[in-house]
Structure formats: C-alpha cells, structure tokens
Design a protein around this motif. Structure first.
Motif, mmCIF file in Angstrom:
data_model
loop_
_atom_site.group_PDB
_atom_site.id
_atom_site.type_symbol
_atom_site.label_atom_id
_atom_site.label_comp_id
_atom_site.label_asym_id
_atom_site.label_seq_id
_atom_site.Cartn_x
_atom_site.Cartn_y
_atom_site.Cartn_z
ATOM 1 N N GLU A 85 0.814 -1.225 0.000
ATOM 2 C CA GLU A 85 0.000 0.000 0.000
ATOM 3 C C GLU A 85 0.842 1.267 0.000
ATOM 4 O OE1 GLU A 85 0.040 -1.530 4.327
ATOM 5 O OE2 GLU A 85 -0.296 -2.428 2.367
ATOM 6 N N LYS B 270 -2.950 -3.337 -6.514
ATOM 7 C CA LYS B 270 -3.295 -3.991 -5.251
ATOM 8 C C LYS B 270 -4.045 -5.293 -5.532
ATOM 9 C CE LYS B 270 -1.719 -0.267 -3.322
ATOM 10 N NZ LYS B 270 -0.986 0.336 -4.384
ATOM 11 N N GLY B 271 -3.931 -6.233 -4.608
ATOM 12 C CA GLY B 271 -4.656 -7.492 -4.718
ATOM 13 C C GLY B 271 -3.942 -8.559 -5.533
ATOM 14 N N LEU B 272 -2.658 -8.316 -5.898
ATOM 15 C CA LEU B 272 -1.909 -9.326 -6.639
ATOM 16 C C LEU B 272 -1.668 -10.543 -5.747
ATOM 17 C CD1 LEU B 272 0.820 -7.095 -8.324
ATOM 18 C CD2 LEU B 272 -1.102 -8.217 -9.455
ATOM 19 N N PRO B 273 -1.592 -11.723 -6.340
ATOM 20 C CA PRO B 273 -1.282 -12.905 -5.528
ATOM 21 C C PRO B 273 0.206 -12.955 -5.182
ATOM 22 C CG PRO B 273 -1.528 -13.527 -7.822
ATOM 23 C CD PRO B 273 -1.876 -12.063 -7.728
ATOM 24 N N CYS B 274 0.536 -13.652 -4.120
ATOM 25 C CA CYS B 274 1.924 -13.883 -3.726
ATOM 26 C C CYS B 274 2.656 -14.545 -4.886
ATOM 27 C CB CYS B 274 1.955 -14.787 -2.488
ATOM 28 S SG CYS B 274 3.606 -15.229 -1.925
ATOM 29 N N LYS C 176 -2.096 -16.804 -1.263
ATOM 30 C CA LYS C 176 -2.448 -15.644 -0.444
ATOM 31 C C LYS C 176 -2.257 -14.357 -1.240
ATOM 32 C CE LYS C 176 -1.066 -17.810 3.868
ATOM 33 N NZ LYS C 176 -0.071 -17.787 4.944
ATOM 34 N N THR C 177 -2.911 -13.293 -0.805
ATOM 35 C CA THR C 177 -2.747 -11.976 -1.412
ATOM 36 C C THR C 177 -1.418 -11.373 -0.971
ATOM 37 O OG1 THR C 177 -5.130 -11.623 -1.409
ATOM 38 C CG2 THR C 177 -3.754 -9.667 -1.587
ATOM 39 N N THR D 136 1.220 -8.822 0.310
ATOM 40 C CA THR D 136 1.183 -7.693 1.234
ATOM 41 C C THR D 136 2.489 -6.906 1.241
ATOM 42 O OG1 THR D 136 1.862 -9.177 3.011
ATOM 43 C CG2 THR D 136 -0.507 -8.769 2.771
ATOM 44 N N CYS E 118 3.301 -12.541 0.187
ATOM 45 C CA CYS E 118 2.599 -12.445 1.464
ATOM 46 C C CYS E 118 3.667 -12.315 2.562
ATOM 47 C CB CYS E 118 1.732 -13.689 1.682
ATOM 48 S SG CYS E 118 2.671 -15.219 1.836
#
Length: 123
Positions: A31, A38-42, A50-51, A53, A86
């Motif tokens: 962020e 945003k919201g890309l997968p690991c 997982k999304t 982070t 993630c």
C-alpha cells in the motif's frame, strides 16, 4: 534457510550494502507504492495463493538532495524490478530477487531494509 530480520534502514547502511554486495534490498508494504496494482497474488514459486502484502525491490544507487534520500531502483523494461509476496514468504523474496540480479545466493551480510511511513513513487 536462515531466518532474516527486517531492518529499518538508514542511508549509510543502504549505501554500505550497495558498495559491499552490488545491491541493497528494500521491502515495504504494497500500500506504500501507489502505482503498484493492489490485490496481486503472492509470487512465491511454490504456488502460494495468499494476497501479496509486501513488495521487495532492489536498489542500485542512492542520492541525497535537500536532506531527502533518493533511491535508484533496478528497472526492467522501464519498470522497477519487484517481487510481491505475502508476509510468510518475505525472506524468500529477498533471496530470489538477489539471485535473479546476480546469479548468486544472497550473502548473509545483506539486509532487507524498510522505509516505515514512507510512500514510494517513481517516474
């Protein structure tokens, strides 16, 4: 794999890693990068669902202007080279990125820096 600690960075430590290892590794929350989707997968190669982070980026040079630290990110096709993961796979991302850049395993002395509270932007 050895456990890694995320180190809040100071400019001299980042510069030291670039001098000693060719690159410094920066990990920050997705962020904090406005242009990152945003919201890309690991992106862990073993198939994590997982999304993402965290974003892991490589720094090839620094500059200081008006007491502000500037980072020159390694780019590919005009975009910063970035691995998103993630929280669980943050250590693997820094190793993978360093290996992609150098063809070598990441040395024990290189750290993963953070820029707490800082938002990254690039042209």
């Amino acid at each position: 794999m050895t456990e890694r600690t995320l180190t809040p960075g100071v400019p001299t430590a980042i510069t030291d890693d670039i001098r000693d290892h060719g690159y410094a590794i920066l990990q920050t929350r997705v962020e904090r990068i406005p242009k990152l989707i945003k919201g890309l997968p690991c992106q862990e190669p073993d198939g994590c669902t997982k999304t993402a982070t965290l974003a892991t980026l490589a720094i090839e040079e620094t500059t200081t202007e008006d007491d502000n630290l500037g980072l020159y990110l390694v780019k590919e096709n005009g975009l910063p080279l970035c691995i998103v993961t993630c929280d669980e796979h943050r250590c693997e991302a820094s190793h993978d990125l360093y290996r992609d850049l150098t063809g070598r395993m990441r040395p024990d002395g290189i750290r993963a820096f953070d820029a707490p509270g800082q938002y990254l932007s690039w042209a």
